[in-house]
Scaffold this motif. Structure first.
Motif, short mmCIF file in Angstrom:
data_model
loop_
_atom_site.label_atom_id
_atom_site.label_comp_id
_atom_site.label_asym_id
_atom_site.label_seq_id
_atom_site.Cartn_x
_atom_site.Cartn_y
_atom_site.Cartn_z
N TRP A 40 48.51 -37.79 36.07
CA TRP A 40 46.87 -37.87 36.44
C TRP A 40 46.18 -37.38 34.57
CZ3 TRP A 40 45.43 -37.91 42.20
CH2 TRP A 40 45.03 -38.82 42.95
N PRO A 41 45.58 -37.32 34.37
CA PRO A 41 44.79 -36.01 33.55
C PRO A 41 44.48 -34.92 33.69
CG PRO A 41 44.15 -38.51 32.81
CD PRO A 41 44.51 -37.93 33.60
N ALA A 42 43.91 -35.55 35.00
CA ALA A 42 43.19 -34.38 36.44
C ALA A 42 44.24 -32.95 36.59
CB ALA A 42 42.87 -34.66 37.41
N VAL A 43 45.19 -33.53 36.73
CA VAL A 43 46.87 -32.68 36.74
C VAL A 43 46.49 -31.32 35.48
CG1 VAL A 43 49.05 -32.17 37.41
CG2 VAL A 43 47.59 -33.91 38.67
N THR A 44 46.39 -31.68 34.69
CA THR A 44 46.26 -30.87 33.52
C THR A 44 44.98 -30.41 32.90
OG1 THR A 44 46.20 -32.76 31.73
CG2 THR A 44 48.09 -32.02 32.40
N LYS A 45 43.85 -30.97 33.03
CA LYS A 45 42.48 -30.69 32.82
C LYS A 45 41.53 -29.95 33.63
CE LYS A 45 40.31 -34.73 30.89
NZ LYS A 45 39.85 -35.68 30.22
N TRP A 46 41.51 -30.77 35.34
CA TRP A 46 41.26 -29.73 35.92
C TRP A 46 41.47 -28.62 36.45
CZ3 TRP A 46 39.54 -33.40 40.74
CH2 TRP A 46 38.83 -34.15 40.44
N ASN A 47 40.52 -27.88 35.72
CA ASN A 47 40.50 -25.66 36.67
C ASN A 47 39.05 -25.68 36.24
OD1 ASN A 47 38.92 -25.99 33.25
ND2 ASN A 47 41.32 -25.82 32.35
N ILE A 48 38.77 -24.80 36.22
CA ILE A 48 36.94 -23.87 36.64
C ILE A 48 36.25 -24.22 35.70
CG2 ILE A 48 35.73 -22.24 37.59
CD1 ILE A 48 38.03 -23.18 39.64
N ASP A 49 36.56 -23.85 34.67
CA ASP A 49 35.94 -24.87 33.25
C ASP A 49 35.28 -25.82 32.85
OD1 ASP A 49 35.67 -21.41 33.24
OD2 ASP A 49 37.06 -21.79 31.43
N TYR A 50 36.54 -25.88 33.13
CA TYR A 50 35.85 -27.73 32.86
C TYR A 50 36.01 -28.79 33.96
CZ TYR A 50 37.73 -32.94 32.37
OH TYR A 50 37.30 -34.19 32.41
N LEU A 51 35.58 -27.81 35.25
CA LEU A 51 34.83 -28.58 35.97
C LEU A 51 33.50 -28.27 36.42
CD1 LEU A 51 37.62 -28.56 39.20
CD2 LEU A 51 36.46 -30.76 38.07
N THR A 52 33.59 -26.88 36.04
CA THR A 52 31.67 -26.24 35.77
C THR A 52 31.01 -26.85 34.75
OG1 THR A 52 33.06 -24.26 37.01
CG2 THR A 52 30.95 -24.04 34.83
N ASN A 53 31.74 -27.11 33.84
CA ASN A 53 30.93 -28.24 32.35
C ASN A 53 30.27 -29.74 33.40
OD1 ASN A 53 30.94 -26.10 31.02
ND2 ASN A 53 33.18 -26.25 30.43
N MET A 54 31.39 -29.76 34.04
CA MET A 54 31.45 -31.74 34.27
C MET A 54 30.30 -31.85 35.23
SD MET A 54 32.84 -33.44 32.90
CE MET A 54 33.37 -34.86 33.41
N VAL A 55 30.37 -30.85 36.29
CA VAL A 55 29.42 -30.91 37.09
C VAL A 55 27.27 -30.75 37.50
CG1 VAL A 55 31.33 -31.07 39.49
CG2 VAL A 55 29.60 -28.36 38.63
N GLY A 56 27.33 -29.55 35.92
CA GLY A 56 26.39 -29.76 35.79
C GLY A 56 25.26 -29.02 37.26
N GLN A 57 24.45 -28.63 37.75
CA GLN A 57 23.33 -28.92 38.83
C GLN A 57 23.57 -29.19 40.43
OE1 GLN A 57 18.74 -28.45 37.44
NE2 GLN A 57 19.54 -27.26 36.48
N ARG A 58 25.00 -30.02 40.21
CA ARG A 58 25.02 -31.22 41.81
C ARG A 58 25.38 -29.90 42.60
NH1 ARG A 58 26.75 -33.84 37.35
NH2 ARG A 58 25.81 -36.14 37.56
N THR A 59 24.85 -30.19 44.25
CA THR A 59 25.19 -29.57 44.65
C THR A 59 26.29 -30.47 45.81
OG1 THR A 59 23.18 -30.36 47.05
CG2 THR A 59 22.83 -28.20 44.75
N LEU A 60 27.04 -29.35 46.88
CA LEU A 60 28.10 -29.34 47.65
C LEU A 60 26.98 -29.09 49.01
CD1 LEU A 60 31.74 -28.40 47.41
CD2 LEU A 60 29.15 -27.22 46.31
#
Length: 337
Positions: A40-60
């Protein structure tokens, strides 16, 4: 000190669907598939900075880091936080224990662009519609769930109504698994009908069910006097329809399920736990783990962790009756009073 247990069976990443079905799925037997999602690309790509840029202002919604005794009769009020802010907290985690757990997040619905980074494992089965309908809300399994948290997040022993294909994207987790056949030796938590009725889940979603169960119990007592647990369970097996069964199961799954600490059992309090024959799996980045329907399990994050999982119901071709299995597990927590 944590106790080590026998390890679940392991397969390599080239495990075929046919082999998986024959050796594991059709037998309701857990298996760790090493490297099953390492491509999966996620295994190499999903770090904190990448996810931060992707999620924008969404909440959880965030839950307590330690799941033991958190979900109780009064329920737990989750904390809402922007995803980007939460990911930065994970990045700067100093081990204080103050960072909460993002569990059962619908991240891929909220951030559709992330879907290109993963793929649905071939081992996720497609059941017939008439199997899905009685037990599960519509769209429950439409997308995988995401789990994010710091080292040390913990889910206590519990069980699910569905099969589970669990994918570790970053970090590692330790699973301890117990067969449904041995679960009585894990000391299931017991609840009366009054406790079921007073639970937050019952009040919010299933207010009529508790009254229906009490009516069943009252009628039995009028006919037979004092009712044993076995007699009460026999009656429920006969009279509960599928909607009532799902409702009762859903309520119990929101409560504390088992009393033993599987990581470090106190055998003076729980002497029969050695008969439960627990299995252990260390799931590392790129691995898949199959947790069969109704297998009891607890989960500990061994590091900052990003995970995904797919729940799916039994196939129409399975040799095991899903209603029977779910009913047996549900009744194991219910007292006739």
């Amino acid at each position: 000190m944590n106790i080590s247990y026998e390890h679940v069976d392991t397969e390599e990443s080239n495990c075929s669907l046919e082999r998986f079905n024959n050796l594991y799925f059709n037998k309701h037997k857990p298996v760790l598939i090493k490297g099953g999602c390492k491509h999966w690309p996620a295994v190499t790509k999903w770090n904190i900075d990448y996810l931060t840029n992707m999620v924008g202002q969404r909440t959880l919604e965030l839950r307590e880091k330690d799941d033991i005794n958190i979900i109780d009769y009064d329920g737990e009020v989750p904390e809402a936080k922007e995803l980007a802010s939460y990911f930065q907290e994970l990045k700067n985690d100093n081990g204080s224990g103050e960072i909460k757990y993002a569990r059962q997040s619908r991240l891929l619905i909220d951030v559709p662009l992330l879907q290109k980074d993963i793929e649905k494992p071939v081992f996720v089965q497609e059941p017939a519609e008439d199997v899905i309908a009685p037990y599960i809300p519509e769209n429950h399994m439409a997308n995988p769930m995401a789990w994010f948290g710091p080292k040390g997040t913990y889910s206590d022993i519990h069980w699910d109504m569905e099969h589970n294909i669990f994918a570790q994207v970053k970090g590692s987790k330790r699973f301890i698994l117990i067969s449904p056949d041995d679960s009585i030796n894990a000391y299931p938590s017991m609840y009366t009908l009054d406790q079921i009725a007073e639970s937050a889940m019952a009040k919010e979603h299933y207010s009529e069910l508790a009254g229906e169960l009490k009516d069943i119990l009252s009628e039995l007592r009028e006919k037979e006097g004092d009712i044993t647990r076995e007699r009460f369970h026999d009656e429920l097996r006969n009279v509960l329809d599928d909607e009532q069964l799902y409702a009762l199961c859903d309520i119990i799954l929101q409560l504390h399920n088992y009393d033993v600490n599987a990581e470090n059992p106190d055998y003076s309090k729980h002497p029969d736990f050695d008969k439960a024959k627990p299995l252990e799996a260390i799931v590392e980045a790129g691995d898949l783990l199959y947790v069969p329907l109704q297998w009891r399990h607890c989960v500990r994050s061994l590091s900052t962790s990003f995970s995904m999982n797919w729940f799916f119901l039994p196939s129409i071709n399975e040799r095991v009756n899903p209603r029977y299995i779910i009913l047996q597990s549900t009744l194991s927590h219910l007292l006739p009073r």
